[in-house]
Design an enzyme around this catalytic site. Sequence first.
Site, short mmCIF file in Angstrom:
data_model
loop_
_atom_site.label_atom_id
_atom_site.label_comp_id
_atom_site.label_asym_id
_atom_site.label_seq_id
_atom_site.Cartn_x
_atom_site.Cartn_y
_atom_site.Cartn_z
N CYS A 1 0.85 -1.20 0.00
CA CYS A 1 0.00 0.00 0.00
C CYS A 1 0.88 1.25 0.00
CB CYS A 1 -0.92 -0.03 1.22
SG CYS A 1 -2.12 1.30 1.24
N CYS A 2 1.88 1.28 0.89
CA CYS A 2 2.79 2.43 0.94
C CYS A 2 3.56 2.56 -0.38
CB CYS A 2 3.79 2.28 2.08
SG CYS A 2 3.17 2.80 3.67
N CYS B 1 -1.16 8.24 7.54
CA CYS B 1 -2.53 7.95 7.13
C CYS B 1 -3.34 7.50 8.36
CB CYS B 1 -2.54 6.84 6.11
SG CYS B 1 -1.70 7.26 4.57
N CYS C 1 -3.29 3.89 9.77
CA CYS C 1 -1.98 3.40 10.21
C CYS C 1 -1.35 4.32 11.26
CB CYS C 1 -1.05 3.26 9.02
SG CYS C 1 -1.71 2.18 7.74
N CYS D 1 7.58 4.17 5.66
CA CYS D 1 6.73 3.95 4.49
C CYS D 1 7.56 3.72 3.23
CB CYS D 1 5.80 5.14 4.30
SG CYS D 1 6.68 6.69 4.03
S1 SF4 Z 1 0.46 4.58 5.72
FE1 SF4 Z 1 -1.10 2.93 5.63
S2 SF4 Z 1 -2.81 3.73 4.37
FE2 SF4 Z 1 -1.02 5.10 4.09
S3 SF4 Z 1 -0.05 4.37 2.24
FE3 SF4 Z 1 0.98 3.32 3.95
S4 SF4 Z 1 -0.17 1.40 4.35
FE4 SF4 Z 1 -1.40 2.71 2.96
#
Ligand code: SF4
Length: 240
Positions: A127-128, A209, A212, A235
């Site tokens: 996701c990151c 985010c 998280c 991240c």
């Molecule tokens: S912090 Fe969490 S929601 Fe944001 S990009 Fe990374 S995994 Fe995705």
Amino acid sequence: MSLTVTPEGGFAEPPPGPFEVPHLSDEELAELNAEFELADAQSIIEWSARTFGPHMALAASMTDAVLIDLAVRVAPALEVVFIDTGYHFPETLETVEMVRRRYGLNLRIMTVAPHAEELWKVDPGNCCSAVKVGQLDRALAGKAGWMSGLRRDEAPSRATAPIVARDLRGLVKVNPLANWTSAQVDTYIAEHNVPVNPLVHQGYPSIGCMPCTQKVEPGGDPRSGRWTGSDKTECGLHLS
Ligand code: SF4
């Protein structure tokens, strides 16, 4: 410099030529990094603006606007990049707007297409990579350098962060606040009335985010609220 006569009879300077960014070898970057340990943040930012001109961007997390406050004094047109992952706290998005208005920022917001599934639940690493790192890659395309507000005392994973170094993309990354302490940041904020994300005063010393980011007990590790319960600590934006 030669001047040309305008139709009105005045003189005009010729248009500036293309801005040329010097190539900096790894040895030169290492020397600069050692020099910058003894330099103040303003001087480091001035060097960055002089060296990279329009080919430099500042990546902002919008936890506070200390680096922005320092940078726009030297380079008011500097491109400031904010990555809107689609998962931010409303307070962070309000801070973006507050900071944009306060400084008249040349702000570029990188947005992400709506996600079909909540990738952060099943695979936060990817996701990151997809949402944050991918958007930063896009924002930095065509740039030669970028700045961030990363500091060594934020987390053990950042304790040896350089002030200037080459990143994984081959760009020069500058962290003018790398050797600032959190007390120095607080002093600068108070003395210059710098905008701060209101979540900082609600128990969130490090803000990412919403899914998280958790609150941190007073006195706790500031980064312990990020990806709580997993091994993940970064991240990927700041890997070098
Ligand atoms: S912090 Fe969490 S929601 Fe944001 S990009 Fe990374 S995994 Fe995705």
